[in-house]
Design an enzyme around this catalytic site. Structure first.
Site, short mmCIF file in Angstrom:
data_model
loop_
_atom_site.label_atom_id
_atom_site.label_comp_id
_atom_site.label_asym_id
_atom_site.label_seq_id
_atom_site.Cartn_x
_atom_site.Cartn_y
_atom_site.Cartn_z
N PHE A 153 0.85 -1.17 0.00
CA PHE A 153 0.00 0.00 0.00
C PHE A 153 0.89 1.23 0.00
O PHE A 153 1.57 1.52 0.98
CB PHE A 153 -0.95 0.05 1.20
CG PHE A 153 -1.86 1.26 1.13
CD1 PHE A 153 -3.02 1.21 0.37
CD2 PHE A 153 -1.53 2.44 1.77
CE1 PHE A 153 -3.85 2.33 0.27
CE2 PHE A 153 -2.35 3.56 1.67
CZ PHE A 153 -3.51 3.50 0.92
N ASP A 238 9.62 2.77 1.62
CA ASP A 238 8.45 3.56 1.98
C ASP A 238 8.27 3.49 3.49
O ASP A 238 7.73 2.52 4.03
CB ASP A 238 7.21 3.01 1.25
CG ASP A 238 5.94 3.79 1.57
OD1 ASP A 238 5.92 4.51 2.58
OD2 ASP A 238 4.96 3.63 0.83
N LYS A 267 3.30 11.49 6.49
CA LYS A 267 2.48 11.37 7.69
C LYS A 267 3.07 12.12 8.88
O LYS A 267 2.86 13.31 9.03
CB LYS A 267 2.21 9.90 8.00
CG LYS A 267 1.32 9.23 6.94
CD LYS A 267 0.75 7.93 7.41
CE LYS A 267 -0.04 7.22 6.31
NZ LYS A 267 -1.24 7.96 5.89
#
Length: 412
Positions: A153, A238, A267
Site C-alpha cells: 500500500f 516507503d 504522515k
C-alpha cells in the site's frame, strides 16, 4: 433512573447522528468511518460533539505520532502563521534551508525533495528512480522496471493502484501505467529472479501497514540491501507509516541496521498539522532531477518546513523512539496474553500492532464498533484484522485501559 433509561436518554439527546449524517450528505463515500464526530483533541485523547472522550489508538495511521496538538509543534506552526505560509518554489524562503539540511542529516543523506502527501512522495520516488535508471544506469528509454511487493500500500493515485493487488483500490480505475513487476512480499529469491538489466528500483515497505502490520525478518532487509547493491538497483523504502519513531527506532529499516538508497517519508513528518512528505537520498540519486522536471506549488512551503523542522527536533531527542520501544513491550505482552481468548494472533513492532480477531467473536469492523462504544478508536483492515497505533505520547495507564477494553470487546 436505570442504566438502560440513562442510555436511552443519552441517545435521544445525542448530536452525533445528525452531525454524522450531515458529514455524509455532501461528501463522496470513499471512506466508511465509524459513527463518531470529533470536535476536539489533545495528546492521545479526542472529544466528540457529545462531549464523550475517546482514546485514539490509530493516530491518523501514524500521522499523529506526537499526539494531537503537541505544544512544540503548535508553537512552531503559530509562529510561522504570523510570518509567511506560502511562496511557491519559484522563490526561496527562510525556513527551507534548515528543514532540508536537518532532514537530510537525520537520514544520513545529501538531498531532500519535499512534497505534501505520502502518495506524492511515492510518485516522486518512482520518477526519480526511472530518471536515475536512464541517466545513470543506462536503461533504454521508457523501459525502466520497478519491482514491487504483493500486499503493498503506497497510496491511491492511478499509477500506484495500478501495481496494487487490493481489488478495492485497483478495480475500475484502469488502464494502468506499465513498468512494475510484482513479487511476494519479503521473498528475496523472487526479487532476485525478477531483476533484469532494466530494473531500476525495488520499492518496499519495511513493514506493511495496510496489510495488517506484516513484519518481515530483519534478514530480509539486510539481504535486500546486499542484493540491490550487487545488482545496481535502488532500494526505495516507503517509511511513510513505519518511520519517524513508530517502531522504536527513527526508521523501521534501523531495526536491521540498513540504509536504503531512498527514504520515502510522510504522515508524522507534518506533525498532524499540515501534510508534509519527502524523498531523501544522496546526490547521485536525487541529483538527476533538474528544473522543470518535477515540482509542487505547496511542496516545501514555509509552514510545512517550520512544522517539519519542529518534528525533527522532537525526534532528535530520542524520547519518542524510546517510548515506542518501552510501551511497545507493554502492548506485546498484553496482546500475547489475549491469544486464544478472542484473538488468534498478532504482529507488533514498537507501538504498532496488527491484531487478528477470531471470526467466531466478530469481524474487525464489529470489534472496532464495540471499542468505540467503550471509548476507544481503532481501525479494521482486511476483514478480521484491527490495527493499533496510538500516539507515542500515550500514557502507560491509558494504554493498559485501551487493552482492557479490547479484551472486553472480544469477550462480548
Amino acid at each position: 433512573m436505570t442504566l438502560l433509561n440513562e442510555a436511552q436518554a443519552t441517545a435521544a439527546t445525542s448530536l452525533t447522528p445528525a452531525a454524522f449524517a450531515a458529514a455524509e450528505a455532501h461528501s463522496a463515500h470513499n471512506y466508511h468511518p465509524l459513527e463518531v464526530v470529533i470536535s476536539h483533541a489533545e495528546g492521545a485523547w479526542v472529544t466528540d460533539v457529545d462531549g464523550r472522550h475517546c482514546l485514539d489508538m490509530l493516530a491518523g495511521y501514524s500521522a499523529l505520532n506526537f499526539g494531537h496538538g503537541h505544544p512544540a509543534l503548535l508553537s512552531a506552526a503559530r509562529e510561522q502563521l504570523d510570518k509567511v505560509t506560502l511562496t511557491s518554489r519559484a522563490f526561496v524562503h527562510d525556513q527551507f534551508a534548515e528543514f532540508t539540511a536537518r532532514l537530510a542529516a537525520m537520514c544520513g543523506k545529501d538531498m531532500v525533495l519535499p512534497m505534501n502527501t505520502g502518495a506524492e512522495a511515492v510518485e516522486t520516488a518512482i520518477k526519480v528512480a526511472r530518471k536515475w535508471g536512464y541517466d545513470v544506469k543506462g536503461v533504454p528509454a521508457d523501459q525502466a522496471e520497478i519491482i514491487v511487493m504483493a500486499g503493498n500500500f503506497h497510496g491511491r493515485t492511478t499509477t500506484i493502484v495500478g501495481f496494487s493487488d487490493d481489488a478495492d483500490a485497483r478495480d475500475g480505475f484502469g488502464p494502468f501505467a506499465p513498468g512494475f513487476v510484482m513479487v511476494p512480499y519479503a521473498d528475496l529469491a523472487a526479487i532476485e529472479a525478477a531483476i533484469t538489466p532494466n530494473t531500476v528500483a525495488v520499492l518496499v515497505e519495511p513493514i506493511q501497514g495496510e496489510s495488517g502490520v506484516v513484519i518481515p525478518g530483519d534478514d530480509f532487509l539486510i539481504g535486500l540491501r546486499e542484493l540491490c547493491t550487487r545488482e545496481n538497483v535502488l532500494f526505495a523504502a516507503d517509511e511513510i507509516q513505519a518511520g519517524l519513531g513508530r517502531t522504536g527506532y527513527t526508521f523501521a529499516c534501523d531495526h536491521a541496521g540498513v540504509k536504503p538508497d531512498m527514504y520515502i517519508l510522510g504522515k508524522a513528518l507534518g506533525g498532524g498539522i499540515v501534510p508534509v512528505s519527502a524523498v531523501v537520498a544522496d546526490r547521485d540519486v536525487l541529483g538527476v532531477i533538474g528544473p522543470g522536471q518535477h515540482g509542487s506549488t505547496f511542496g516545501g512551503n514555509p509552514l510545512a518546513c517550520a512544522v517539519g523542522t519542529a518534528v525533527i527536533e522532537l525526534l532528535e531527542t530520542g524520547e519518542f523512539q524510546a517510548r515506542a520501544e518501552a510501551l511497545g513491550q507493554v502492548l506485546r505482552d498484553r496482546l500475547l496474553a489475549m491469544v486464544g481468548k478472542g484473538i488468534v494472533g498478532f504482529r507488533s513492532r514498537g507501538l504498532w500492532a496488527g491484531v487478528d480477531i477470531d471470526p467466531a467473536v466478530g469481524t474487525g469492523r464489529e470489534i472496532c464498533e464495540r471499542l468505540l462504544a467503550r471509548g476507544v478508536l481503532a481501525k479494521d483492515t482486511h476483514g478480521s484484522t484491527i490495527r493499533l497505533a496510538p500516539p507515542l505520547v500515550i500514557a502507560e495507564e491509558d494504554l493498559h485501559w485501551a487493552l482492557d477494553q479490547l479484551e472486553a470487546a472480544v469477550s462480548e
